[in-house]
Design an enzyme around this catalytic site. Structure first.
Site, PDB file in Angstrom:
ATOM      1  N   GLY A   1       0.853  -1.298   0.085  1.00 25.30           N
ATOM      2  CA  GLY A   1      -0.095  -0.148   0.038  1.00 25.30           C
ATOM      3  C   GLY A   1       0.840   1.217   0.049  1.00 25.30           C
ATOM      4  O   GLY A   1       2.006   1.193  -0.125  1.00 25.30           O
ATOM      5  N   GLY A   2       0.244   2.375   0.049  1.00 21.81           N
ATOM      6  CA  GLY A   2       1.158   3.572   0.259  1.00 21.81           C
ATOM      7  C   GLY A   2       1.978   3.670   1.273  1.00 21.81           C
ATOM      8  O   GLY A   2       2.936   4.683   1.366  1.00 21.81           O
TER       9      GLY A   2
ATOM     10  N   ASP B   1     -11.474   4.355   6.684  1.00 19.87           N
ATOM     11  CA  ASP B   1     -11.099   3.753   5.383  1.00 19.87           C
ATOM     12  C   ASP B   1     -11.662   2.549   5.117  1.00 19.87           C
ATOM     13  O   ASP B   1     -11.334   1.615   4.712  1.00 19.87           O
ATOM     14  CB  ASP B   1      -9.558   3.748   5.221  1.00 19.87           C
ATOM     15  CG  ASP B   1      -9.222   3.628   3.917  1.00 19.87           C
ATOM     16  OD1 ASP B   1      -9.984   4.100   2.935  1.00 19.87           O
ATOM     17  OD2 ASP B   1      -8.022   3.367   3.799  1.00 19.87           O
TER      18      ASP B   1
END
Length: 508
Positions: free
Chosen positions: A29-30, A147
């Protein structure tokens, strides 16, 4: 052998904290790399999340990522519930935090949707009820997830549903609010597709924001696509903030629950406990007890009875979205249009609600059903047929040609309906959802109404007609079903005339 510092490459074989041996990568992921590992002290398999290295990151940015990972561990550990990922340990390796978590034996909801396609409504309701059970526990513990999306819902093979990735969660912590809240002034974090309208406008989120995100997740699960996904950040924000929820086609008994979860007004949404009961009823095959919410403000603004012409009404809606874009531009954007957390959070591309009904013309081209999805008194300010000059049912003046709603009345030539954006793209407005086609004429997907970007336009010799509007010109774009370089008839773009290109968009 790889070291923990080499998070841009393969970590397989690395020993983290002198205890956790990495055996393979699960996802990226980021913020971090998630790997499978073996706890060599207890002899069990675990998942480890290692902070990714960003060679171009500034020192404050790197420090912020470290704090986020530490908060993720604290937020998840604060919620004691079987539906929330269990955190075993937090260690440091080469100066970077590593979260050690339980290893869930099963795919994410995003993986399942990508492989199988849309879910049965009762199955989706059962999954959603279990997620809401976890969210209820989190909210009672003072934790907002912020999220919720298909990529962060894990489906264990034994039937357990696990909410994971609390990387941007916020916590109630008296005396420590600045250290435990991830949203700073003018900044949004999270996956844009599943963001609640109040968050898109920069307002303070609450438990209702998580409820909205779960509603978006379930809508995507049963309908096959995120309901407000558009071809640009701006148009997606506009849809989230101002547009009505597209009518579900596959949701069945789940439909009224989805509407309740995704009410524009957060105060009108059910609590996690109330929503869980609704979803449990759908999963059991009984009628859910859903209160009829009041009409949201955005719907009242769009009502044809408020005395404003359609173009004016849409202009006010776009102003609301522009305010959301200004929030994003003000303080540095931290969001993910698709996946922001290492999992594929985009459901399988399927036709979505508001697709034009179609038939076949004599020359074999597709002909959308006339007047489909058009509100009372509403007409597109796009290609129009001369000699049918009416606006909201009243004859247009003098010339006998149509006067589109919201026509330019200032001095000098009117502005072009399409405007240059960046990277060879041009911003135009589509007045309703349209089918997209490849260059050979085969239908491939859908482009939703609203602001969208286009590359160019060409006369492909195929005519598409909708109501009184018709055109042989087609605009090339990327549709909302995941297809690139496809064509949408100019008949759906605002501006222009019959069998002529839309001004402001170059030819291919």
């Amino acid at each position: 052998m790889a070291t923990a510092g080499e998070t841009g490459g393969d970590l397989t074989g690395a020993l983290l904290g002198g205890r956790y041996r990495v055996t393979g990568e699960i996802g990226r992921g980021g913020m971090g790399v998630v790997c499978r590992a073996r706890d060599e002290v207890l002899g069990r398999e675990v998942a480890v999340k290692v902070l990714r290295t960003h060679t171009d990151a500034t020192a404050p940015e790197s420090a912020d990522l470290r704090v986020r990972m530490q908060r993720e561990a604290r937020a998840a550990a604060r919620v004691r519930h079987s539906g929330v990922i269990t955190v075993h340990d937090v260690i440091e390796q080469d100066g970077r935090p590593v979260i050690v978590m339980e290893l869930v034996d099963g795919p994410s909801l995003a993986d399942v949707l990508a492989e199988r396609g849309p879910m049965d409504p009762r199955e989706a309701a059962d999954t959603g009820a279990k997620v809401l059970d976890a969210l209820d526990a989190a909210h009672q513990a003072g934790v907002l997830h912020r999220d919720v999306k298909p990529g962060n819902v894990l489906l264990e093979r034994g039937g357990r549903v696990v909410l994971t990735d609390f990387g941007i969660a916020s916590m109630e912590a008296p005396g420590d609010d600045a250290a435990t809240t991830l949203t700073r002034g003018g900044e949004l974090v999270g996956s844009l597709d599943y963001m609640a309208p109040e968050r898109a406008q920069g307002q303070q989120p609450g438990p209702a924001s998580d409820i909205w995100s779960l509603g978006m997740t379930l809508y995507a699960a049963v309908e096959g696509a995120s309901p407000f996904r558009r071809s640009s950040v701006y148009s997606t924000l506009n849809a989230i903030v101002t547009e009505e929820l597209p009518e579900p086609r596959r949701a069945g008994a789940l439909t009224p629950v989805l509407r309740a979860l995704m009410h524009k007004d957060p105060a009108a949404r059910p609590s996690a406990a109330e929503a869980r009961e609704m979803l449990q009823a759908v999963a059991a095959g009984t009628e859910p007890a859903v209160a009829q919410p009041e009409e949201p403000v955005t719907q009242r603004l769009a009502s044809p009875d408020n005395g404003q012409p359609p173009q004016r009404r849409r202009g006010r809606a776009l102003l609301a979205a522009a305010a959301a874009v200004a929030v994003l531009a003000a303080g540095g954007v931290a969001y993910a249009l698709t996946s922001g957390g290492g999992g594929n959070d985009t459901a399988a591309s399927q036709p979505t609600a508001n697709e034009p009904s179609s038939g076949t013309t004599a020359d074999g081209s597709t002909r959308p059903e006339q007047n489909a999805h058009r509100g009372r008194g509403e007409q597109p300010s796009g290609p129009h047929k001369p000699g049918h000059g009416k606006r909201d049912g009243h004859p247009a003046g003098g010339t006998g040609s149509a006067t589109p709603p919201g026509s330019y009345k200032g001095d000098g030539p009117p502005p072009a309906p399409c405007r240059s954006a960046d990277a060879g793209k041009y911003d135009c407005t589509t007045w309703r959802s349209a089918a997209s086609y490849d260059q050979s004429g085969a239908r491939v997907g859908t482009l939703h109404a609203g602001g969208n970007y286009f590359y160019c336009q060409a006369d492909l010799g195929r005519r598409e007609t909708s109501g009184r509007w018709t055109n042989t010109w087609w605009a090339r774009t990327d549709d909302d079903s995941g297809h690139t370089n496809v064509y949408v008839s100019d008949v759906y773009l605002k501006g222009g005339e019959n069998d002529k290109p839309v001004p402001g968009l170059p030819t291919c």
